[in-house]
Design an enzyme around this catalytic site. Sequence first.
Site, PDB file in Angstrom:
ATOM      1  N   SER A 160      41.728  34.468  31.611  1.00  0.00           N
ATOM      2  CA  SER A 160      42.972  34.526  32.386  1.00  0.00           C
ATOM      3  C   SER A 160      43.570  33.128  32.438  1.00  0.00           C
ATOM      4  CB  SER A 160      42.668  34.995  33.812  1.00  0.00           C
ATOM      5  OG  SER A 160      43.761  34.729  34.673  1.00  0.00           O
ATOM      6  N   TYR A 173      37.809  34.046  41.791  1.00  0.00           N
ATOM      7  CA  TYR A 173      38.262  34.698  40.550  1.00  0.00           C
ATOM      8  C   TYR A 173      38.510  33.645  39.470  1.00  0.00           C
ATOM      9  CZ  TYR A 173      41.202  37.365  37.300  1.00  0.00           C
ATOM     10  OH  TYR A 173      41.735  37.953  36.169  1.00  0.00           O
TER      11      TYR A 173
HETATM   12  P1  NDP Z   1      42.115  47.214  35.195  1.00  0.00           P
HETATM   13  O1  NDP Z   1      41.668  47.246  36.618  1.00  0.00           O
HETATM   14  O2  NDP Z   1      43.159  48.156  34.744  1.00  0.00           O
HETATM   15  O3  NDP Z   1      40.850  47.363  34.238  1.00  0.00           O
HETATM   16  C1  NDP Z   1      39.565  46.948  34.576  1.00  0.00           C
HETATM   17  C2  NDP Z   1      38.578  47.749  33.762  1.00  0.00           C
HETATM   18  O4  NDP Z   1      37.242  47.300  34.056  1.00  0.00           O
HETATM   19  C3  NDP Z   1      38.610  49.235  34.074  1.00  0.00           C
HETATM   20  O5  NDP Z   1      38.512  49.944  32.862  1.00  0.00           O
HETATM   21  C4  NDP Z   1      37.362  49.452  34.895  1.00  0.00           C
HETATM   22  O6  NDP Z   1      36.878  50.769  34.672  1.00  0.00           O
HETATM   23  C5  NDP Z   1      36.436  48.430  34.277  1.00  0.00           C
HETATM   24  N1  NDP Z   1      35.317  48.114  35.158  1.00  0.00           N
HETATM   25  C6  NDP Z   1      35.353  47.686  36.437  1.00  0.00           C
HETATM   26  N2  NDP Z   1      34.127  47.531  36.911  1.00  0.00           N
HETATM   27  C7  NDP Z   1      33.278  47.880  35.905  1.00  0.00           C
HETATM   28  C8  NDP Z   1      31.865  47.955  35.787  1.00  0.00           C
HETATM   29  N3  NDP Z   1      31.066  47.607  36.794  1.00  0.00           N
HETATM   30  N4  NDP Z   1      31.333  48.379  34.627  1.00  0.00           N
HETATM   31  C9  NDP Z   1      32.141  48.737  33.597  1.00  0.00           C
HETATM   32  N5  NDP Z   1      33.467  48.657  33.639  1.00  0.00           N
HETATM   33  C10 NDP Z   1      34.026  48.249  34.788  1.00  0.00           C
HETATM   34  O7  NDP Z   1      42.578  45.712  34.957  1.00  0.00           O
HETATM   35  P2  NDP Z   1      43.033  44.876  33.649  1.00  0.00           P
HETATM   36  O8  NDP Z   1      43.179  45.730  32.492  1.00  0.00           O
HETATM   37  O9  NDP Z   1      44.153  44.043  34.076  1.00  0.00           O
HETATM   38  O10 NDP Z   1      41.771  43.927  33.490  1.00  0.00           O
HETATM   39  C11 NDP Z   1      41.105  43.694  32.292  1.00  0.00           C
HETATM   40  C12 NDP Z   1      40.717  42.220  32.214  1.00  0.00           C
HETATM   41  O11 NDP Z   1      41.902  41.441  32.153  1.00  0.00           O
HETATM   42  C13 NDP Z   1      39.946  41.703  33.435  1.00  0.00           C
HETATM   43  O12 NDP Z   1      38.876  40.893  32.980  1.00  0.00           O
HETATM   44  C14 NDP Z   1      40.984  40.855  34.156  1.00  0.00           C
HETATM   45  O13 NDP Z   1      40.390  39.837  34.909  1.00  0.00           O
HETATM   46  C15 NDP Z   1      41.781  40.333  32.998  1.00  0.00           C
HETATM   47  N6  NDP Z   1      43.132  39.842  33.317  1.00  0.00           N
HETATM   48  C16 NDP Z   1      44.060  40.673  33.871  1.00  0.00           C
HETATM   49  C17 NDP Z   1      45.311  40.173  34.203  1.00  0.00           C
HETATM   50  C18 NDP Z   1      46.330  41.016  34.887  1.00  0.00           C
HETATM   51  O14 NDP Z   1      47.306  40.462  35.425  1.00  0.00           O
HETATM   52  N7  NDP Z   1      46.190  42.333  34.906  1.00  0.00           N
HETATM   53  C19 NDP Z   1      45.679  38.771  33.921  1.00  0.00           C
HETATM   54  C20 NDP Z   1      44.641  38.011  33.310  1.00  0.00           C
HETATM   55  C21 NDP Z   1      43.421  38.540  33.026  1.00  0.00           C
HETATM   56  P3  NDP Z   1      35.956  51.640  35.657  1.00  0.00           P
HETATM   57  O15 NDP Z   1      36.484  51.433  37.048  1.00  0.00           O
HETATM   58  O16 NDP Z   1      36.150  53.019  35.115  1.00  0.00           O
HETATM   59  O17 NDP Z   1      34.549  51.143  35.451  1.00  0.00           O
END
Ligand code: NDP
Length: 266
Positions: A160, A173
Site C-alpha cells: 500500500s 496498518y
Molecule cells: P477486500 O476487503 O475487498 O479484500 C480482502 C480479501 O482478503 C477478501 O477476499 C477476504 O476474503 C480476504 N481475507 C480476509 N481475511 C482473510 C483470512 N484470514 N484468510 C484468507 N483470506 C482473508 O479489500 P481489498 O481488495 O482492498 O484488499 C486487498 C489488499 O489490498 C489488502 O492487502 C489491502 O491492504 C490492500 N490495499 C487496499 C487498498 C484499498 O484502498 N482498497 C489500498 C492499498 C492496499 P474472506 O473474508 O472471504 O476471507
Amino acid sequence: MSTNTPSQHHSPTQALPLTGRVAVVTGASSGIGEASAERLAALGARVVVLARRADRLAELVARIEKNGGSALAIAADVTDAAALRAAAARVEAELGGADLLLNNAGVMLPAPIEELAADQWQRQIDLNISGLMNAIGAFTPQLVRAAAARGVADLINTSSIAAQNIFPNFAVYSGTKAYVTHLSRHLRAELGAKKVRVSAIEPGIVGTELQSHVTDRGALDWLAGSKETMEWLTAEDVAETVGFIATLPPRVNLQQVTIMPTGQAA
Ligand code: NDP
C-alpha cells in the site's frame, strides 16, 4: 487474415500470454484479489482462488469458467499455516504447482493509538504479516521449482502507499505494509537469481470491501470526504497492473509499483 484450407485446422483459441501458468490468489473473494483472479484467468492462467468465504469463491469460479477460463477454489484462512500447507499440497497434486502467487489478503483497521485497540492491532498483524508469510512459506518451494523448470515465476505482494506515506491513526496498518514492501525488496534480491520475480504493488485508495471493515469514526469521515473529492481506483485498475507485471518478459521485474487515483495527493 486467414489462409485456412480444408486441410488446415487451427485451434479455436490462440495461446494467451499466461497459458500454461498456475496463479494462486489470496484474498480472492472480493476486491483486488477477485478482480486480479479474473484478469489472470483472462490472460490464460489457471487460477487458484483462496479466501475464507466459500460461497463467494464458488461464484467467482463459475464466472471465470463461463468466460472460458479455468479456476479452482480453496476455502482457507491464511492465518492458519497448516491450512496453507494443505492448500499448497492440493495445488501441487491437482495443477502441478504454482508459478505465480498474488499474496493479497489484508485488512485495514485504523484507530488512534491511544485507544489501545489491541485486538485490531493483532488482527492486522496476524493477517497482513503472518498470513502473508504463511502463503510465502507454503508456495515459495513451488515458485522456485517452476522458475527453474520454465524460466520465470512471480511473487506479487499487495502492499500500500501506507508503506511509504504518513497517515495519522493508521500506524499499525502502515507498519504492516512497510513490512510487506521491505520484505519484498529483500526477497527480490534473494530469489531473483533463481528467476523468481518479486514485486510489491502499492495502491492508493481503491473502492473495495476494505473500507467496510473500518469502525473508527474519524477514519470513516476521512474516507467519505475523500470519496466526494476524487474518483477512487477500481479493483480492476489494480488487476490490470497485476496482469502487466505477470506478462512482462522474464528478464523484467517491476520491483515496486505505486498506483494512485489521479486525484489523490498522498
Ligand atoms: P477486500 O476487503 O475487498 O479484500 C480482502 C480479501 O482478503 C477478501 O477476499 C477476504 O476474503 C480476504 N481475507 C480476509 N481475511 C482473510 C483470512 N484470514 N484468510 C484468507 N483470506 C482473508 O479489500 P481489498 O481488495 O482492498 O484488499 C486487498 C489488499 O489490498 C489488502 O492487502 C489491502 O491492504 C490492500 N490495499 C487496499 C487498498 C484499498 O484502498 N482498497 C489500498 C492499498 C492496499 P474472506 O473474508 O472471504 O476471507
